[in-house]
Structure formats: structure tokens, C-alpha cells
Design an enzyme around this catalytic site. Structure first.
Site, PDB file in Angstrom:
ATOM      1  N   ASP A  16      -6.257  -7.700  -3.024  1.00  0.00           N
ATOM      2  CA  ASP A  16      -5.120  -7.788  -2.108  1.00  0.00           C
ATOM      3  C   ASP A  16      -3.960  -8.458  -2.843  1.00  0.00           C
ATOM      4  OD1 ASP A  16      -3.580  -7.711   0.142  1.00  0.00           O
ATOM      5  OD2 ASP A  16      -4.708  -9.210   1.273  1.00  0.00           O
ATOM      6  N   ASP A 110      -0.839  -2.165  -1.092  1.00  0.00           N
ATOM      7  CA  ASP A 110      -1.100  -3.452  -1.731  1.00  0.00           C
ATOM      8  C   ASP A 110      -2.540  -3.935  -1.617  1.00  0.00           C
ATOM      9  OD1 ASP A 110      -0.957  -3.900   0.993  1.00  0.00           O
ATOM     10  OD2 ASP A 110       0.068  -5.823   0.799  1.00  0.00           O
ATOM     11  N   GLU A 111      -3.460  -3.109  -1.148  1.00  0.00           N
ATOM     12  CA  GLU A 111      -4.850  -3.549  -1.097  1.00  0.00           C
ATOM     13  C   GLU A 111      -5.800  -2.367  -1.177  1.00  0.00           C
ATOM     14  OE1 GLU A 111      -6.351  -5.211   2.613  1.00  0.00           O
ATOM     15  OE2 GLU A 111      -4.587  -4.459   3.663  1.00  0.00           O
TER      16      GLU A 111
END
Length: 365
Positions: A16, A110-111
Site C-alpha cells: 500500500d 496505489d495498492e
């Protein structure tokens, strides 16, 4: 689903990025470093898409109305989002993941989950893989990432929050059940505010409380989520890391503290839902042609209304306008409304031929 011994031990990493959009802006604009920053619009109807850690210290967070954020942090600096840049950085990060495993399940820009049980580097220790990946992300992008390592997706996701920012944590098979028992249910991934409130109404405050409930009870009161809750209360999550997920819709919904029987008030509640849906569209570079409104009444009966246009919706105003018109078709409400939802489907990728089915993508929220 009786104990963890029934499940093959896997090595799952959840990576993350830390305050991703805001960190990209601070990386590219040195004058913004160390300052409270929000990515999003500063207008009266704007919403925070991301907040730097300096802004989070004031209580600013994503999905917060910009006026509220500014009130909490008068010195807050707003910058417009640059999703093309975020997507490019995200692609750099995905390429790093691919050096270690083909089993990558992105959740957003983003993860992502990575299954490194069998990995391309032949490394035995998942914590070392996570350290290497985070170091490479820093070297290539200049950005910090956090990671969680565990034997299933749920616990890997929970672990990635434990040592943020720029840290990592591991939850072992031995420690997993005890970790979950002590965790407040409102901290569980997959348990939103409305579900947490319902759980509290049944005396479920912690993972241990959740574990005390039978599968039949959880299915009765939480429907298809019941077996999932039953499993994670015991540290069990059998979901596989799934690359190439084919998804077909983006949705957001909200359960109200008090039921609503007024059309104007109900229509006002559609705005944050439309903004949330459109934010995911901008993040993924996608749009859709079908807007659906879900209405759940006080007696738990529900209705849906849909509208499909020839072209994909172009902005948040299009989503809101369609949703508002659909909601008006069920007014007067047959019962007060306890929940509203907006879903966008018939999705198209802006970089693909809209007529091709494979251009469909889904980002469930």
C-alpha cells in the site's frame, strides 16, 4: 472453516503506497514537502481525493468535503489531481511487482495483493521480499510504500496498516486468530460504518464478539457476507489472489443514521455517492454508460432504477443528474429511505475501443 490447519499456508503481501497522490505531488513539487496538502477541488462542492500526512494530523482524510477539510486545517493547500501521472507511476510499481510474481491483484492505483508462495526469485521469506519490493519502489519512484505480510489476504491487508507510513508488519498463522479477536470490528477491512453499527446493535464490538456468533446467525443478519465474517473472525480467509479480475461496475452506497422521506434531502445524499463513483472513474481512466440507483426502504425492501445512455458519462455532474432523475421516479417513497446507492456499469476504458467487451473494468468500493 473450523481452524487454520485446514488451509494451505500461503505467503501473501499487501503493498500500500503511503498517501500516494499527495506524495507524488510533494515529490514533483519540492515547495509542497512538509506542508499540509490535499489533492482535490477546493470549491464548495469539492472533495478531498487524498491528503498528505501533514494534513492528516489535522483530521483531514480522503472523501471529506473540501470545505470541512479547510475548516479543520486553515493552511491546507489544494492541488488538482493529475491522474495520468498517478497511472504512470502505478505502472512503474506494477512492473516491480512482476519481477517477483505473476500473481498480482491490484485493488487500485496505489495498492495490490501479491501471492509470493512460489515466487520468481526463489526467495523463501516473504518479509524479505516485501523489504526488497519497498526498496525498489523507493529507488525507482522516490515514494514510500508500506506492506503487510500474512497467510491470507484479510490479515495481509490489516498488517499493512500497522506500521504506516514507510513500514511493514507480519501476522503469522500462530498469531492471526488472537490478532483478530482483539481487533475492533470497525477496523476490519470490509466492514464499513453502517455494518459496524449493525454489528454493535447485536453486541459485536470486537473480533472475539464476532467469533462467538454462529454461522447461521451471521447469515441471517448479514446475508451473503455472513460466511466471510465467520471466517475472518477465526483468522481464516480462503480468497485467492486473483490477477486479471474481470469486473463490470463501480458502486457506492450509504446507510443513513435516520430514515429520509423527503425527495430534496434524499437527492442531496446522492452527491457524495456520485463524487465517490466518479473519483474511481478518474483514477482508473474509465467511464460507463449505465447509471443505476438503489433504494432500500425502512422495511428493508428495495428497488433499483437504471438509465443507459449512448455515450459514456463525461463527468460527475452527468452521474448526479442521471441518479437524481432516477430517484425522482420512485417519489413519493412507499416507505422512508434508509439507504441509497449509485452504480455505474457498462464500463469502458478511455484508452480502448468502447465497443469491445474486454475494455470493461470494475473497481468495487
Amino acid at each position: 472453516m473450523n481452524d487454520t490447519s485446514a488451509i494451505p499456508v500461503r505467503k501473501i503481501i499487501h503493498v500500500d503506497m503511503d498517501a500516494f497522490y499527495a506524495s507524488v505531488e510533494q515529490r514533483d513539487h519540492p515547495e509542497l514537502r512538509g506542508k499540509p496538502l490535499a489533492v482535490g477541488g477546493s470549491s464548495a462542492r469539492g472533495v478531498v481525493a487524498a491528503a498528505s500526512y501533514e494534513a492528516r494530523a489535522f483530521g483531514v482524510h480522503s472523501a471529506m468535503p473540501s470545505v470541512t477539510a479547510k475548516r479543520k486545517c486553515p493552511d491546507l493547500i489544494f492541488v488538482p489531481p493529475r491522474f495520468d501521472v498517478y497511472r504512470a507511476v502505478s505502472q512503474q510499481i506494477r512492473e516491480i511487482f512482476a519481477e517477483y510474481t505473476p500473481l498480482i491483484e491490484p485493488l487500485s492505483l496505489d495498492e495490490a495483493y501479491l501471492d509470493v508462495t512460489q515466487n520468481l526469485k526463489g526467495m523463501d521469506i516473504a518479509t524479505e521480499i516485501a523489504l526488497e519490493i519497498r526498496a525498489k519502489i523507493k529507488q525507482v519512484t522516490g515514494l514510500n510504500a508500506s506492506a503487510g505480510i500474512s497467510y491470507n489476504k484479510f490479515l495481509a491487508k490489516m498488517a499493512s496498516d500497522l506500521n504506516k507510513p514507510n513500514g511493514q508488519a507480519v501476522i503469522t498463522p500462530k498469531n492471526g486468530p488472537a490478532f483478530v479477536e482483539a481487533l475492533p470490528v470497525n477496523k476490519f477491512h470490509g466492514v464499513g460504518p453502517a455494518t459496524a453499527e449493525r454489528m454493535r446493535s447485536y453486541g459485536i464490538e470486537t473480533g472475539l464478539d464476532l467469533k462467538s456468533k454462529s454461522l447461521a446467525f451471521l447469515q441471517e443478519h448479514f446475508g451473503k457476507s455472513g460466511p466471510y465474517f465467520y471466517g475472518i473472525a477465526r483468522g481464516i480467509d480462503e480468497r485467492q489472489v486473483r490477477p486479471n479480475r474481470i469486473r463490470k461496475s463501480i458502486g457506492a452506497e450509504d446507510t443513513f443514521v435516520e430514515d429520509i422521506d423527503d425527495l430534496e434531502l434524499a437527492t442531496a445524499e446522492l452527491l457524495p455517492l456520485a463524487e465517490k463513483v466518479w473519483r474511481y472513474c478518474e483514477t482508473g481512466g474509465i467511464s460507463g454508460k449505465t447509471v443505476t440507483v438503489k433504494i432500500k426502504y425502512a422495511d428493508f425492501t428495495q428497488a433499483t432504477r437504471s438509465r443507459t445512455s449512448p455515450l459514456p458519462v463525461a463527468n460527475v455532474s452527468d452521474v448526479l443528474e442521471a441518479a437524481s432523475a432516477l430517484l425522482a421516479t420512485v417519489y413519493p417513497f412507499r416507505r422512508p429511505v434508509r439507504l441509497l446507492g449509485i452504480t455505474l456499469s457498462s464500463l469502458t476504458n478511455e484508452e480502448a475501443d468502447e465497443a469491445e467487451p474486454q475494455s470493461q473494468l470494475n473497481l468495487d468500493i
